[in-house]
Each structure stands twice: as C-alpha cells, then as structure tokens.
Motif scaffolding. Structure first.
Motif, PDB file in Angstrom:
ATOM      1  N   UNK A  32       0.910  -1.018  -0.595  1.00 19.83           N
ATOM      2  CA  UNK A  32       0.209   0.238   0.177  1.00 19.83           C
ATOM      3  C   UNK A  32       0.956   0.856  -0.123  1.00 19.83           C
ATOM      4  N   UNK A  33       1.720   1.121   1.040  1.00 21.06           N
ATOM      5  CA  UNK A  33       3.049   2.681   0.703  1.00 21.06           C
ATOM      6  C   UNK A  33       3.542   2.507  -0.738  1.00 21.06           C
ATOM      7  N   UNK A  34       4.072   1.824  -1.044  1.00 16.89           N
ATOM      8  CA  UNK A  34       4.992   1.645  -2.309  1.00 16.89           C
ATOM      9  C   UNK A  34       3.409   2.147  -3.179  1.00 16.89           C
ATOM     10  N   UNK A  35       2.730   1.283  -3.053  1.00 15.25           N
ATOM     11  CA  UNK A  35       1.475   2.855  -4.376  1.00 15.25           C
ATOM     12  C   UNK A  35       0.911   4.053  -4.457  1.00 15.25           C
ATOM     13  N   UNK A  36       0.949   4.320  -3.330  1.00 20.80           N
ATOM     14  CA  UNK A  36       0.894   5.479  -2.659  1.00 20.80           C
ATOM     15  C   UNK A  36       1.907   7.126  -2.702  1.00 20.80           C
ATOM     16  N   UNK A  37       3.225   6.395  -1.958  1.00 19.93           N
ATOM     17  CA  UNK A  37       4.176   6.490  -2.808  1.00 19.93           C
ATOM     18  C   UNK A  37       4.521   7.488  -4.047  1.00 19.93           C
ATOM     19  N   UNK A  38       4.241   6.211  -5.158  1.00 22.39           N
ATOM     20  CA  UNK A  38       4.068   6.394  -6.563  1.00 22.39           C
ATOM     21  C   UNK A  38       2.969   7.812  -7.191  1.00 22.39           C
ATOM     22  N   UNK A  83       3.392  12.412   6.164  1.00 28.53           N
ATOM     23  CA  UNK A  83       2.319  11.781   5.540  1.00 28.53           C
ATOM     24  C   UNK A  83       2.290  10.470   5.303  1.00 28.53           C
ATOM     25  N   UNK A  84       3.685  10.581   4.384  1.00 27.81           N
ATOM     26  CA  UNK A  84       3.675   9.103   3.662  1.00 27.81           C
ATOM     27  C   UNK A  84       4.996   8.112   4.398  1.00 27.81           C
ATOM     28  N   UNK A  85       5.527   9.005   5.292  1.00 28.90           N
ATOM     29  CA  UNK A  85       7.172   8.224   5.830  1.00 28.90           C
ATOM     30  C   UNK A  85       7.806   8.436   5.487  1.00 28.90           C
ATOM     31  N   UNK A  86       8.139   9.722   4.364  1.00 29.29           N
ATOM     32  CA  UNK A  86       9.501   9.981   3.985  1.00 29.29           C
ATOM     33  C   UNK A  86      10.286  11.360   4.335  1.00 29.29           C
ATOM     34  N   UNK A  87       9.655  11.533   5.356  1.00 31.53           N
ATOM     35  CA  UNK A  87       9.962  13.028   6.690  1.00 31.53           C
ATOM     36  C   UNK A  87      10.005  11.909   7.797  1.00 31.53           C
ATOM     37  N   UNK A  88      11.517  11.776   7.692  1.00 28.96           N
ATOM     38  CA  UNK A  88      11.989  11.243   9.133  1.00 28.96           C
ATOM     39  C   UNK A  88      12.688  11.846  10.051  1.00 28.96           C
ATOM     40  N   UNK A  89      12.336  12.015  11.278  1.00 29.30           N
ATOM     41  CA  UNK A  89      13.265  12.093  12.349  1.00 29.30           C
ATOM     42  C   UNK A  89      15.149  11.671  12.339  1.00 29.30           C
ATOM     43  N   UNK A  90      15.913  12.147  12.075  1.00 30.72           N
ATOM     44  CA  UNK A  90      16.664  11.177  12.232  1.00 30.72           C
ATOM     45  C   UNK A  90      18.193  11.779  12.502  1.00 30.72           C
ATOM     46  N   UNK A  91      19.218  11.417  13.508  1.00 28.37           N
ATOM     47  CA  UNK A  91      19.948  12.176  13.742  1.00 28.37           C
ATOM     48  C   UNK A  91      19.591  13.305  14.408  1.00 28.37           C
TER      49      UNK A  91
END
Length: 381
Positions: free
Chosen positions: A107-113, A167-175
């Motif tokens: 589902x996530x792959x389809x949403x990102x596309x 919303x898609x999870x492509x923006x993540x808090x890292x370091x």
C-alpha cells in the motif's frame, strides 16, 4: 507582421492557460485519498454513481469543495472520472493504495508512486533533496522556481510537498533532524512503520504590540482562539509556544498579523471586542487543545458566520465528536526532542490549510454550514 493562424492562436491560448494552472494537485495526498477510501467502502472497488456516492458520504456533489476533491483525487491518479462524470471509479494504483488486504508495504509503495513519483513537480523536488536534511524553506522555493512552477504557486507547492512527505513517512527524524529518506529506506521499515514524532524548542512568545479595536485592520488579521491561562501556567506556555514558533511563521507569507485576546487593548466589554474579531477577521485559527469551553464558544460563533477557520490541536487529545469531521491539524507535543525538528513541517501544514481557506472562503465546511447552509441568511433576514 502577419496575422497568426487560428492554430497558432489556439496554441498560444493553451500555453497561457497552462501557465496559470497549478502543475500539481491543490491539496495534500491524504485528503484526496479519503475519496478513494470512500469509493472502496461504498462500491467495493467497482464504479459507482457520483451522486449516490456523495449522498452516502453526506456531502453535496455539486459544491465547490466536492468538485475540487474529485479533481484532486484524479490528478493524483487515485480515481477516474471528473466532477461532471456520471460514475467515479478507482484506478488500479488507487485501489492498491486503499486495499487493506494488501500488505502495508504494498500500500505504501502505491501511495508514494501516486503522491510523489507521478507528480512531476514533487518528483523533481524529491530527487533533488532525497537523502538530505529538510532544507531551508527559501531553498525549496528556489528549487520549485527552477523547475518551472509558476511564481504564484511556489509557496503552495513547497507546503504540499512537505506535507505529503510527512504523511507518507518519507520525512523522518534521524540524528536530531528531519531528513528526506529514500523509498527503499521507508519500505524496509515496514510493516512495523516509523514512530510518529512530536514537540518544539520553547520559544517563549512575548505578546506583540497591543492592538486597539479602532486601529485593527481586520482584512490583514488572523484572530487566534486559544486557551491563554495565567502567566506561567501550562496553557499560557502552550499558547505562547504555538503562537511564536508555529503559527506566526506559517502566516508570514500571507502578511497576516496574529492577534490573541490578550493583545486587545481597549477598555470596556472584552466579550464584545472578541466577537468583533471573530466576525470581522479575515482568518481565525482555533486551538482545541485543553478542551477549553471559551474556545469552543468562540469557534461556534465563527462557524455560524461561515468564515474561514483553521483548526489545530495537540495530537494526544481527542477531537470532540461534533468537530471530528472538520479537518484539524494535529501537533504532537510529546517531547521536545521530536517536536523541534518538525516545526517546519507543522508550519507548512498550517500554511497549506490557510491558503485553501483564504482562496475559497465560500467552501468553508463545518457542522452548522452543512446542516443549515442558509443559517446566516436567516439571521440577516
């Protein structure tokens, strides 16, 4: 100079029109996804009559809001059929994006596309910045300009892009910073998913210059409905933080001055002054945090007047039943370490909602306007 041929005139007209149009959908992806979900629920994946679907949803199929909703879902590639079509249906990828029987990864792959890769504006921005920290807003606006986004849509393009990433999870808090991650990185974290983040560095806000009612320019005013509380109270710290770190920066591009009740400096009946701001300000932002009764009372007045409102709330709190159908921006204030990196994202969410509220004030949707569309007219009459 010879006269242009009919074909040349038509091509010029098309080019001119194209330059005035957004090269991307006019809402974040998840809003358009709601229509796809409704199609799946109502039609089990089969084409459905547009009028019947909107009757089931409880919305007018002919309203400007509904038409825009259909148009945006189509632009994202979720659905087939225009706002004039007799039937609406899911596209194959749209069906994948909402099919709960598929794995979260699929589902996530389809949403990102649909939300990023198939929207040229967003895909170019993504390809430029993926793997890096979320850049300064000015840098993103410049990049949008470089890829040909019309000047008047630059801010909106950046806001919508950032919201979609989040919303898609492509923006993540890292370091300790928000970073734009690769699709592969995102998919590798599924199905467990990535934790939702939350809370900014307190930037105590000192109330801006006091505003008298006589000098208020309501056309350039945003009235901030919020629980204020006493000096030093949790409510006051919360309101100051949201105002200074999130709301005011989000409204800078609109040149709106934010006024809170304690900014009003005029002897007399404070309730009358607040009602003046509620009924005359160009915009109202209502903070539902703490479930303050005064906030709900003032919000009801604004709803009854059918004037532009943007609602926000702390993510940990429940949105009251009567308001849970109205889009509300949730701001996670769980801890300072996760809120600070996400301030820019929250600013973009608010900017996005503000822009849409100001561009189409007649589309204001709330429980009063939905059930009693002629409420204001009845009062005036």
């Amino acid at each position: 100079m010879a006269d242009k041929s009919e074909e040349e005139r038509i091509n010029d007209a098309r080019a001119k029109k194209a330059g005035k149009q957004r090269p991307f959908p006019a809402c974040p992806f998840l809003e358009a996804l709601d229509l796809a979900k409704s199609l799946l629920e109502y039609g089990s994946g089969q084409p459905v009559r547009r009028i019947s679907l909107f009757d089931h949803i409880g919305k007018s199929p002919e309203s400007g809001t509904s038409r825009q909703w259909i148009t945006n879902a189509s632009k994202y590639g979720l659905t087939k059929g225009s706002y004039k079509a007799e039937h609406l249906e899911l596209t194959p990828e749209g069906a994948k994006a909402v099919d709960e029987e598929l794995s979260e990864r699929e589902r996530t792959k389809a949403k990102v596309g649909l939300a990023i890769e198939n929207i040229d504006t967003f895909n170019q921005l993504y390809e430029k910045f993926v793997g890096n920290k979320l850049p300064a807003r000015a840098a993103m606006v410049d990049s949008a300009r470089d890829i040909g986004v019309p000047e008047k849509f630059l801010e909106e393009a950046v806001d919508t892009f950032i919201v979609n990433l989040r919303d898609l999870g492509l923006l993540q808090t890292l370091s300790g910073a928000e970073r734009i991650v690769t699709v592969e990185h995102l998919l590798d974290t599924l199905p467990s998913g990535t934790p939702r983040q939350a809370t900014p560095k307190p930037h105590p806000h000192s109330p801006s210059n006091l505003v008298t009612l006589e000098h208020a320019s309501f056309e350039n005013t945003c009235f901030y409905i919020t629980p204020i509380g006493e000096d030093g109270s949790e409510q006051r710290k919360h309101s100051d933080l949201f105002l200074g770190s999130i709301i005011e920066p989000a409204l800078e591009q609109f040149q709106l001055k934010v006024v809170r009740a304690d900014n009003i400096d005029k002897p007399g009946f404070i309730t009358r002054q607040i009602i003046d701001y509620l009924l005359r300000s160009r915009l109202v932002i209502a903070d539902l945090s703490f479930h303050n009764p005064n906030v709900f009372y003032e919000l009801a007045i604004r709803h009854a007047a059918r004037l532009p409102v943007v609602q926000i709330i702390r993510a940990a709190e429940r949105i009251p039943f009567d308001l849970n159908q109205v889009r509300t921006i949730k701001i996670d204030t769980t801890d300072i370490y996760s809120l600070v990196p996400r301030i820019a994202t929250y600013q973009s969410e608010i900017s996005n909602q503000v822009r849409r509220a100001l561009e189409d004030p007649d589309s204001v949707d709330n429980p009063v306007s939905f059930f009693y569309p002629n409420f204001v007219a009845r009062i005036d009459g």
